[in-house]
Design a protein around this motif. Structure first.
Motif, PDB file in Angstrom:
ATOM      1  N   ILE A  22      -9.973  -4.371   4.404  1.00 22.60           N
ATOM      2  CA  ILE A  22      -9.718  -5.089   3.156  1.00 22.60           C
ATOM      3  C   ILE A  22      -8.514  -4.494   2.430  1.00 22.60           C
ATOM      4  CG2 ILE A  22     -12.049  -5.999   2.848  1.00 22.60           C
ATOM      5  CD1 ILE A  22     -12.556  -3.699   0.860  1.00 22.60           C
ATOM      6  N   VAL A  23      -7.695  -3.792   3.165  1.00 21.66           N
ATOM      7  CA  VAL A  23      -6.415  -3.256   2.695  1.00 21.66           C
ATOM      8  C   VAL A  23      -6.584  -2.322   1.497  1.00 21.66           C
ATOM      9  CG1 VAL A  23      -4.007  -3.841   2.257  1.00 21.66           C
ATOM     10  CG2 VAL A  23      -5.452  -5.480   3.437  1.00 21.66           C
ATOM     11  N   ILE A  24      -7.482  -1.355   1.651  1.00 20.30           N
ATOM     12  CA  ILE A  24      -7.609  -0.279   0.679  1.00 20.30           C
ATOM     13  C   ILE A  24      -6.708   0.843   1.175  1.00 20.30           C
ATOM     14  CG2 ILE A  24      -9.138   1.444  -0.348  1.00 20.30           C
ATOM     15  CD1 ILE A  24      -9.835  -1.318  -1.298  1.00 20.30           C
ATOM     16  N   SER A  25      -5.750   1.241   0.362  1.00 23.88           N
ATOM     17  CA  SER A  25      -4.812   2.277   0.791  1.00 23.88           C
ATOM     18  C   SER A  25      -5.524   3.622   0.926  1.00 23.88           C
ATOM     19  CB  SER A  25      -3.660   2.396  -0.208  1.00 23.88           C
ATOM     20  OG  SER A  25      -4.130   2.931  -1.423  1.00 23.88           O
ATOM     21  N   GLU A  26      -4.950   4.457   1.752  1.00 23.79           N
ATOM     22  CA  GLU A  26      -5.498   5.800   1.962  1.00 23.79           C
ATOM     23  C   GLU A  26      -5.522   6.572   0.644  1.00 23.79           C
ATOM     24  OE1 GLU A  26      -7.092   8.994   4.166  1.00 23.79           O
ATOM     25  OE2 GLU A  26      -6.674   6.976   4.878  1.00 23.79           O
ATOM     26  N   SER A  27      -4.462   6.429  -0.171  1.00 21.60           N
ATOM     27  CA  SER A  27      -4.403   7.176  -1.433  1.00 21.60           C
ATOM     28  C   SER A  27      -5.495   6.736  -2.402  1.00 21.60           C
ATOM     29  CB  SER A  27      -3.021   7.027  -2.075  1.00 21.60           C
ATOM     30  OG  SER A  27      -2.750   5.679  -2.375  1.00 21.60           O
ATOM     31  N   VAL A  28      -5.787   5.452  -2.449  1.00 16.98           N
ATOM     32  CA  VAL A  28      -6.863   4.966  -3.325  1.00 16.98           C
ATOM     33  C   VAL A  28      -8.207   5.477  -2.819  1.00 16.98           C
ATOM     34  CG1 VAL A  28      -8.117   2.908  -4.099  1.00 16.98           C
ATOM     35  CG2 VAL A  28      -5.630   2.958  -4.202  1.00 16.98           C
ATOM     36  N   TRP A  29      -8.435   5.428  -1.509  1.00 19.32           N
ATOM     37  CA  TRP A  29      -9.700   5.897  -0.940  1.00 19.32           C
ATOM     38  C   TRP A  29      -9.881   7.390  -1.199  1.00 19.32           C
ATOM     39  CZ3 TRP A  29     -14.312   4.735  -0.282  1.00 19.32           C
ATOM     40  CH2 TRP A  29     -15.141   5.319   0.669  1.00 19.32           C
ATOM     41  N   ILE A  30      -8.812   8.161  -1.096  1.00 15.81           N
ATOM     42  CA  ILE A  30      -8.885   9.595  -1.392  1.00 15.81           C
ATOM     43  C   ILE A  30      -9.254   9.812  -2.854  1.00 15.81           C
ATOM     44  CG2 ILE A  30      -7.497  11.700  -1.631  1.00 15.81           C
ATOM     45  CD1 ILE A  30      -6.055  10.809   0.976  1.00 15.81           C
ATOM     46  N   ALA A  31      -8.649   9.040  -3.770  1.00 13.03           N
ATOM     47  CA  ALA A  31      -8.968   9.165  -5.196  1.00 13.03           C
ATOM     48  C   ALA A  31     -10.426   8.816  -5.454  1.00 13.03           C
ATOM     49  CB  ALA A  31      -8.053   8.260  -6.022  1.00 13.03           C
ATOM     50  N   VAL A  32     -10.912   7.767  -4.805  1.00 11.19           N
ATOM     51  CA  VAL A  32     -12.314   7.360  -4.981  1.00 11.19           C
ATOM     52  C   VAL A  32     -13.235   8.474  -4.488  1.00 11.19           C
ATOM     53  CG1 VAL A  32     -14.082   5.709  -4.223  1.00 11.19           C
ATOM     54  CG2 VAL A  32     -11.823   4.888  -4.890  1.00 11.19           C
ATOM     55  N   LEU A  47     -19.454  -2.645  -2.167  1.00  8.11           N
ATOM     56  CA  LEU A  47     -19.470  -3.707  -3.169  1.00  8.11           C
ATOM     57  C   LEU A  47     -18.134  -4.446  -3.195  1.00  8.11           C
ATOM     58  CD1 LEU A  47     -20.861  -5.203  -5.468  1.00  8.11           C
ATOM     59  CD2 LEU A  47     -20.050  -3.400  -7.010  1.00  8.11           C
ATOM     60  N   VAL A  48     -17.041  -3.704  -3.180  1.00  2.50           N
ATOM     61  CA  VAL A  48     -15.718  -4.333  -3.178  1.00  2.50           C
ATOM     62  C   VAL A  48     -15.524  -5.133  -1.899  1.00  2.50           C
ATOM     63  CG1 VAL A  48     -13.233  -3.878  -3.152  1.00  2.50           C
ATOM     64  CG2 VAL A  48     -14.711  -2.664  -4.759  1.00  2.50           C
ATOM     65  N   PHE A  49     -15.973  -4.603  -0.766  1.00  2.00           N
ATOM     66  CA  PHE A  49     -15.874  -5.321   0.508  1.00  2.00           C
ATOM     67  C   PHE A  49     -16.598  -6.665   0.406  1.00  2.00           C
ATOM     68  CE2 PHE A  49     -16.892  -6.380   4.871  1.00  2.00           C
ATOM     69  CZ  PHE A  49     -15.754  -6.004   5.572  1.00  2.00           C
ATOM     70  N   GLU A  50     -17.802  -6.656  -0.157  1.00  2.50           N
ATOM     71  CA  GLU A  50     -18.579  -7.887  -0.323  1.00  2.50           C
ATOM     72  C   GLU A  50     -17.875  -8.858  -1.260  1.00  2.50           C
ATOM     73  OE1 GLU A  50     -21.459 -10.853  -0.299  1.00  2.50           O
ATOM     74  OE2 GLU A  50     -21.012  -9.292   1.141  1.00  2.50           O
ATOM     75  N   LYS A  51     -17.297  -8.332  -2.346  1.00  2.00           N
ATOM     76  CA  LYS A  51     -16.592  -9.196  -3.293  1.00  2.00           C
ATOM     77  C   LYS A  51     -15.333  -9.800  -2.679  1.00  2.00           C
ATOM     78  CE  LYS A  51     -18.249  -7.409  -7.663  1.00  2.00           C
ATOM     79  NZ  LYS A  51     -17.836  -7.241  -9.048  1.00  2.00           N
ATOM     80  N   VAL A  52     -14.634  -9.045  -1.855  1.00  4.03           N
ATOM     81  CA  VAL A  52     -13.463  -9.583  -1.158  1.00  4.03           C
ATOM     82  C   VAL A  52     -13.903 -10.674  -0.192  1.00  4.03           C
ATOM     83  CG1 VAL A  52     -11.670  -9.042   0.558  1.00  4.03           C
ATOM     84  CG2 VAL A  52     -12.013  -7.535  -1.413  1.00  4.03           C
ATOM     85  N   ARG A  53     -14.956 -10.411   0.551  1.00  2.00           N
ATOM     86  CA  ARG A  53     -15.475 -11.384   1.510  1.00  2.00           C
ATOM     87  C   ARG A  53     -15.896 -12.675   0.832  1.00  2.00           C
ATOM     88  NH1 ARG A  53     -19.756 -13.577   3.189  1.00  2.00           N
ATOM     89  NH2 ARG A  53     -21.121 -12.483   1.779  1.00  2.00           N
ATOM     90  N   ALA A  54     -16.446 -12.563  -0.383  1.00  3.91           N
ATOM     91  CA  ALA A  54     -16.906 -13.733  -1.129  1.00  3.91           C
ATOM     92  C   ALA A  54     -15.776 -14.418  -1.901  1.00  3.91           C
ATOM     93  CB  ALA A  54     -18.021 -13.327  -2.090  1.00  3.91           C
ATOM     94  N   GLY A  55     -14.576 -13.850  -1.852  1.00  2.00           N
ATOM     95  CA  GLY A  55     -13.444 -14.433  -2.563  1.00  2.00           C
ATOM     96  C   GLY A  55     -13.439 -14.138  -4.052  1.00  2.00           C
ATOM     97  N   GLU A  56     -14.200 -13.149  -4.477  1.00  2.00           N
ATOM     98  CA  GLU A  56     -14.296 -12.803  -5.899  1.00  2.00           C
ATOM     99  C   GLU A  56     -13.247 -11.787  -6.321  1.00  2.00           C
ATOM    100  OE1 GLU A  56     -18.308 -11.483  -6.572  1.00  2.00           O
ATOM    101  OE2 GLU A  56     -19.128 -13.185  -5.484  1.00  2.00           O
ATOM    102  N   VAL A  57     -12.674 -11.073  -5.373  1.00  2.00           N
ATOM    103  CA  VAL A  57     -11.675 -10.046  -5.658  1.00  2.00           C
ATOM    104  C   VAL A  57     -10.461 -10.305  -4.774  1.00  2.00           C
ATOM    105  CG1 VAL A  57     -11.154  -7.578  -5.418  1.00  2.00           C
ATOM    106  CG2 VAL A  57     -13.321  -8.295  -6.390  1.00  2.00           C
TER     107      VAL A  57
END
Length: 103
Positions: A22-32, A47-57
């Motif tokens: 879902i194109v989460i950058s490495e730097s964002v994942w490290i921060a999370v 949760l974000v993966f599900e929201k992307v899949r549902a077209g909500e994000v």
């Protein structure tokens, strides 16, 4: 995943594998991961993966960054979001015999 009974470590590793999908950058994942616990980071990504899949994000990195910025409130937010998603009626596509008779 190693054992038959998955634990949070297995879920966390899976989140790392799903991240590029879902194109989460490495730097964002490290921060999370640095700001939230591993279990909360994995749940947030799920949760974000599900929201992307549902077209909500549209921009998952922004969504995760907002969660990191509001890290004090993120656990209750994730819990409410998952509970709300579980309460939604499941989408059902039913095919009837009449559908097969269309010209």
């Amino acid at each position: 995943m190693g054992s038959l009974t998955p634990d949070w470590w297995d879920f966390f590793r899976a989140a790392g594998i799903l991240r590029p999908m879902i194109v989460i950058s490495e730097s964002v994942w490290i921060a999370v991961k640095d700001r939230l616990s591993k279990s909360t980071a994995a749940a947030a990504l799920a949760l974000v993966f599900e929201k992307v899949r549902a077209g909500e994000v549209i921009c998952p990195c922004v969504c995760l960054n907002v969660m990191v910025e509001n890290s004090e409130a993120v656990k209750p937010y994730i819990r409410r979001s998952f509970v709300g998603r579980l309460k939604r009626p499941a989408a059902c596509v039913c095919v009837t015999a009449d559908d097969n008779k269309r010209p």
